[in-house]
Write a protein that holds these residues in place. Structure first.
Motif, PDB file in Angstrom:
ATOM      1  N   GLN A 156     -15.598 -30.337  40.997  1.00  0.00           N
ATOM      2  CA  GLN A 156     -16.148 -29.482  42.054  1.00  0.00           C
ATOM      3  C   GLN A 156     -17.645 -29.245  41.878  1.00  0.00           C
ATOM      4  OE1 GLN A 156     -13.379 -28.931  40.379  1.00  0.00           O
ATOM      5  NE2 GLN A 156     -11.759 -28.909  41.940  1.00  0.00           N
ATOM      6  N   HIS A 157     -18.095 -29.247  40.640  1.00  0.00           N
ATOM      7  CA  HIS A 157     -19.509 -28.990  40.375  1.00  0.00           C
ATOM      8  C   HIS A 157     -20.289 -30.268  40.057  1.00  0.00           C
ATOM      9  CE1 HIS A 157     -19.487 -24.702  40.820  1.00  0.00           C
ATOM     10  NE2 HIS A 157     -18.519 -24.547  39.950  1.00  0.00           N
ATOM     11  N   GLY A 158     -19.694 -31.423  40.367  1.00  0.00           N
ATOM     12  CA  GLY A 158     -20.448 -32.662  40.262  1.00  0.00           C
ATOM     13  C   GLY A 158     -20.118 -33.528  39.079  1.00  0.00           C
ATOM     14  N   GLY A 159     -19.078 -33.176  38.319  1.00  0.00           N
ATOM     15  CA  GLY A 159     -18.707 -33.994  37.170  1.00  0.00           C
ATOM     16  C   GLY A 159     -18.115 -35.332  37.564  1.00  0.00           C
ATOM     17  N   PRO A 160     -18.271 -36.332  36.702  1.00  0.00           N
ATOM     18  CA  PRO A 160     -18.613 -36.176  35.294  1.00  0.00           C
ATOM     19  C   PRO A 160     -20.093 -35.966  34.980  1.00  0.00           C
ATOM     20  CG  PRO A 160     -18.208 -38.481  35.765  1.00  0.00           C
ATOM     21  CD  PRO A 160     -17.874 -37.728  37.016  1.00  0.00           C
ATOM     22  N   VAL A 161     -20.999 -36.383  35.876  1.00  0.00           N
ATOM     23  CA  VAL A 161     -22.425 -36.229  35.598  1.00  0.00           C
ATOM     24  C   VAL A 161     -23.144 -35.813  36.885  1.00  0.00           C
ATOM     25  CG1 VAL A 161     -24.565 -37.358  34.852  1.00  0.00           C
ATOM     26  CG2 VAL A 161     -22.402 -37.927  33.724  1.00  0.00           C
ATOM     27  N   ARG A 162     -23.962 -34.788  36.786  1.00  0.00           N
ATOM     28  CA  ARG A 162     -24.810 -34.388  37.898  1.00  0.00           C
ATOM     29  C   ARG A 162     -26.239 -34.244  37.395  1.00  0.00           C
ATOM     30  NH1 ARG A 162     -23.888 -29.149  40.771  1.00  0.00           N
ATOM     31  NH2 ARG A 162     -25.896 -29.748  41.652  1.00  0.00           N
ATOM     32  N   VAL A 163     -27.170 -34.249  38.322  1.00  0.00           N
ATOM     33  CA  VAL A 163     -28.571 -34.010  38.003  1.00  0.00           C
ATOM     34  C   VAL A 163     -28.822 -32.497  38.030  1.00  0.00           C
ATOM     35  CG1 VAL A 163     -30.956 -34.415  38.751  1.00  0.00           C
ATOM     36  CG2 VAL A 163     -29.240 -36.243  38.939  1.00  0.00           C
ATOM     37  N   VAL A 164     -29.701 -32.033  37.158  1.00  0.00           N
ATOM     38  CA  VAL A 164     -30.137 -30.641  37.143  1.00  0.00           C
ATOM     39  C   VAL A 164     -31.664 -30.629  37.113  1.00  0.00           C
ATOM     40  CG1 VAL A 164     -30.123 -28.458  35.889  1.00  0.00           C
ATOM     41  CG2 VAL A 164     -28.049 -29.856  35.967  1.00  0.00           C
ATOM     42  N   VAL A 165     -32.262 -30.144  38.196  1.00  0.00           N
ATOM     43  CA  VAL A 165     -33.719 -29.992  38.286  1.00  0.00           C
ATOM     44  C   VAL A 165     -33.980 -28.523  38.578  1.00  0.00           C
ATOM     45  CG1 VAL A 165     -35.851 -30.770  39.396  1.00  0.00           C
ATOM     46  CG2 VAL A 165     -33.929 -32.357  39.152  1.00  0.00           C
ATOM     47  N   PRO A 166     -34.077 -27.678  37.550  1.00  0.00           N
ATOM     48  CA  PRO A 166     -34.089 -26.223  37.759  1.00  0.00           C
ATOM     49  C   PRO A 166     -35.258 -25.705  38.584  1.00  0.00           C
ATOM     50  CG  PRO A 166     -33.688 -26.775  35.452  1.00  0.00           C
ATOM     51  CD  PRO A 166     -34.115 -28.035  36.133  1.00  0.00           C
ATOM     52  N   ARG A 167     -36.388 -26.385  38.583  1.00  0.00           N
ATOM     53  CA  ARG A 167     -37.567 -25.840  39.253  1.00  0.00           C
ATOM     54  C   ARG A 167     -37.534 -26.050  40.760  1.00  0.00           C
ATOM     55  NH1 ARG A 167     -42.315 -28.386  36.316  1.00  0.00           N
ATOM     56  NH2 ARG A 167     -40.885 -28.084  34.576  1.00  0.00           N
ATOM     57  N   LEU A 168     -36.528 -26.758  41.277  1.00  0.00           N
ATOM     58  CA  LEU A 168     -36.387 -26.960  42.719  1.00  0.00           C
ATOM     59  C   LEU A 168     -35.058 -26.382  43.194  1.00  0.00           C
ATOM     60  CD1 LEU A 168     -37.640 -30.659  43.048  1.00  0.00           C
ATOM     61  CD2 LEU A 168     -38.970 -28.540  43.323  1.00  0.00           C
ATOM     62  N   TYR A 169     -34.956 -26.116  44.508  1.00  0.00           N
ATOM     63  CA  TYR A 169     -33.679 -25.699  45.065  1.00  0.00           C
ATOM     64  C   TYR A 169     -32.594 -26.700  44.672  1.00  0.00           C
ATOM     65  CZ  TYR A 169     -35.713 -22.080  48.122  1.00  0.00           C
ATOM     66  OH  TYR A 169     -36.342 -20.958  48.614  1.00  0.00           O
ATOM     67  N   PHE A 170     -31.379 -26.194  44.534  1.00  0.00           N
ATOM     68  CA  PHE A 170     -30.350 -26.990  43.866  1.00  0.00           C
ATOM     69  C   PHE A 170     -29.805 -28.141  44.705  1.00  0.00           C
ATOM     70  CE2 PHE A 170     -26.780 -26.732  40.590  1.00  0.00           C
ATOM     71  CZ  PHE A 170     -27.621 -27.076  39.555  1.00  0.00           C
ATOM     72  N   TRP A 171     -30.149 -28.217  45.990  1.00  0.00           N
ATOM     73  CA  TRP A 171     -29.712 -29.407  46.735  1.00  0.00           C
ATOM     74  C   TRP A 171     -30.414 -30.653  46.202  1.00  0.00           C
ATOM     75  CZ3 TRP A 171     -33.796 -27.048  49.718  1.00  0.00           C
ATOM     76  CH2 TRP A 171     -34.783 -27.913  50.171  1.00  0.00           C
ATOM     77  N   LYS A 172     -31.522 -30.465  45.483  1.00  0.00           N
ATOM     78  CA  LYS A 172     -32.227 -31.590  44.871  1.00  0.00           C
ATOM     79  C   LYS A 172     -31.527 -32.085  43.604  1.00  0.00           C
ATOM     80  CE  LYS A 172     -35.913 -31.955  47.586  1.00  0.00           C
ATOM     81  NZ  LYS A 172     -36.303 -33.224  48.265  1.00  0.00           N
ATOM     82  N   SER A 173     -30.563 -31.322  43.097  1.00  0.00           N
ATOM     83  CA  SER A 173     -29.847 -31.682  41.870  1.00  0.00           C
ATOM     84  C   SER A 173     -28.533 -32.365  42.248  1.00  0.00           C
ATOM     85  CB  SER A 173     -29.592 -30.440  41.023  1.00  0.00           C
ATOM     86  OG  SER A 173     -30.809 -29.874  40.577  1.00  0.00           O
ATOM     87  N   ALA A 174     -28.600 -33.644  42.561  1.00  0.00           N
ATOM     88  CA  ALA A 174     -27.473 -34.368  43.135  1.00  0.00           C
ATOM     89  C   ALA A 174     -26.240 -34.333  42.240  1.00  0.00           C
ATOM     90  CB  ALA A 174     -27.878 -35.815  43.416  1.00  0.00           C
ATOM     91  N   LYS A 175     -25.089 -34.072  42.858  1.00  0.00           N
ATOM     92  CA  LYS A 175     -23.807 -34.149  42.170  1.00  0.00           C
ATOM     93  C   LYS A 175     -23.349 -35.607  42.064  1.00  0.00           C
ATOM     94  CE  LYS A 175     -21.809 -29.746  43.778  1.00  0.00           C
ATOM     95  NZ  LYS A 175     -20.622 -29.183  44.465  1.00  0.00           N
ATOM     96  N   TRP A 176     -22.404 -35.844  41.163  1.00  0.00           N
ATOM     97  CA  TRP A 176     -21.724 -37.134  41.029  1.00  0.00           C
ATOM     98  C   TRP A 176     -22.705 -38.305  41.025  1.00  0.00           C
ATOM     99  CZ3 TRP A 176     -20.023 -34.146  45.503  1.00  0.00           C
ATOM    100  CH2 TRP A 176     -19.009 -33.247  45.198  1.00  0.00           C
ATOM    101  N   VAL A 177     -23.781 -38.163  40.296  1.00  0.00           N
ATOM    102  CA  VAL A 177     -24.852 -39.156  40.366  1.00  0.00           C
ATOM    103  C   VAL A 177     -24.380 -40.496  39.813  1.00  0.00           C
ATOM    104  CG1 VAL A 177     -25.855 -38.524  38.119  1.00  0.00           C
ATOM    105  CG2 VAL A 177     -27.299 -39.548  39.896  1.00  0.00           C
ATOM    106  N   THR A 178     -24.779 -41.555  40.477  1.00  0.00           N
ATOM    107  CA  THR A 178     -24.434 -42.895  40.022  1.00  0.00           C
ATOM    108  C   THR A 178     -25.617 -43.860  40.067  1.00  0.00           C
ATOM    109  OG1 THR A 178     -22.903 -44.763  40.333  1.00  0.00           O
ATOM    110  CG2 THR A 178     -23.678 -43.647  42.328  1.00  0.00           C
TER     111      THR A 178
END
Length: 225
Positions: free
Chosen positions: A172-194
């Motif tokens: 639900q939160h993007g696992g197994p791997v998601r991006v985290v870019v804390p200095r930007l709004y969280f839509w920039k931190s893509a879930k399920w990144v491949t």
């Protein structure tokens, strides 16, 4: 390392078109905007944000079920050394932890999130961006994309996270791997990144072409463009 595979990743749900339309309306109307800015060195909570203790689940209605043995991560485009990583290859990279705040464009913020994973700059150091690379496009298994300047992805606190609060990231939160870019709004931190694509020219992603700001700094209240 292994070749990229996506065809057999099951997707649950479907895109919630009414949700997308509503958020496009918010962008046109400038909803949630306060018209104020803040200095992050002096004010921890960005303008217009409300502090929460839970972690709301937000997505487009589609959640890929990516088993670890099926996970593949590519770093490609304008790089000298394209990367093809499976789960074991990803975990073989230097692992780090960090504690950071996260800020969602829908007006909630959550303090002191403990993530673990691989720093984005460690991946970039291996991939070796070419001199003309200036932007990054993040691609998720659900088809989602978002864009950001290379400098934001190469920031010290940008991470590809596999764990949160000492536990593996849930689907639900993007696992197994998601991006985290804390200095930007969280839509920039893509879930399920491949896939991480380095480009010379900017390429707006899913929300950016639907009225969201191209950069997304919470303290400048860059919600919409």
């Amino acid at each position: 390392m292994a070749e990229h595979e996506t065809d057999d990743i099951p997707l649950a749900g479907r895109v919630r078109e009414k949700l997308v339309e509503r958020k496009q309306d918010w962008a046109r109307e400038g909803r949630l905007l306060t018209g104020t800015t803040a200095d992050p060195s002096r004010q921890r909570l960005p303008p217009g944000q409300t502090l929460v203790r839970d972690w709301p689940v937000l997505d487009l209605g589609v959640q890929p079920d990516v088993a670890r043995e099926k996970f593949r991560l590519r770093v490609e485009g304008l790089v000298e050394n394209p990367l093809r990583l499976d789960w074991e290859g990803f975990l073989a990279l230097p692992q780090e932890e960090q504690v950071c705040d996260i800020h969602c464009v829908t007006q909630w913020s959550r303090y002191d999130n403990r993530f673990a994973g691989v720093k984005a700059r460690a991946l970039l150091a291996l991939a070796r961006p070419k001199p003309e690379a200036r932007f990054v496009v993040l691609h998720g298994y659900d088809g989602y994309t978002t864009n950001l300047p290379l400098g934001e992805f190469d920031a010290p606190d940008a991470m590809l996270a596999h764990s949160w609060e000492g536990r593996p990231l849930t689907r639900q939160h993007g696992g197994p791997v998601r991006v985290v870019v804390p200095r930007l709004y969280f839509w920039k931190s893509a879930k399920w990144v491949t896939r991480i694509e380095l480009r010379a020219e900017d390429q707006p992603g899913f929300w950016e072409v639907r009225g969201y700001h191209n950069h997304g700094d919470p303290w400048l209240e860059e919600r919409y463009g």
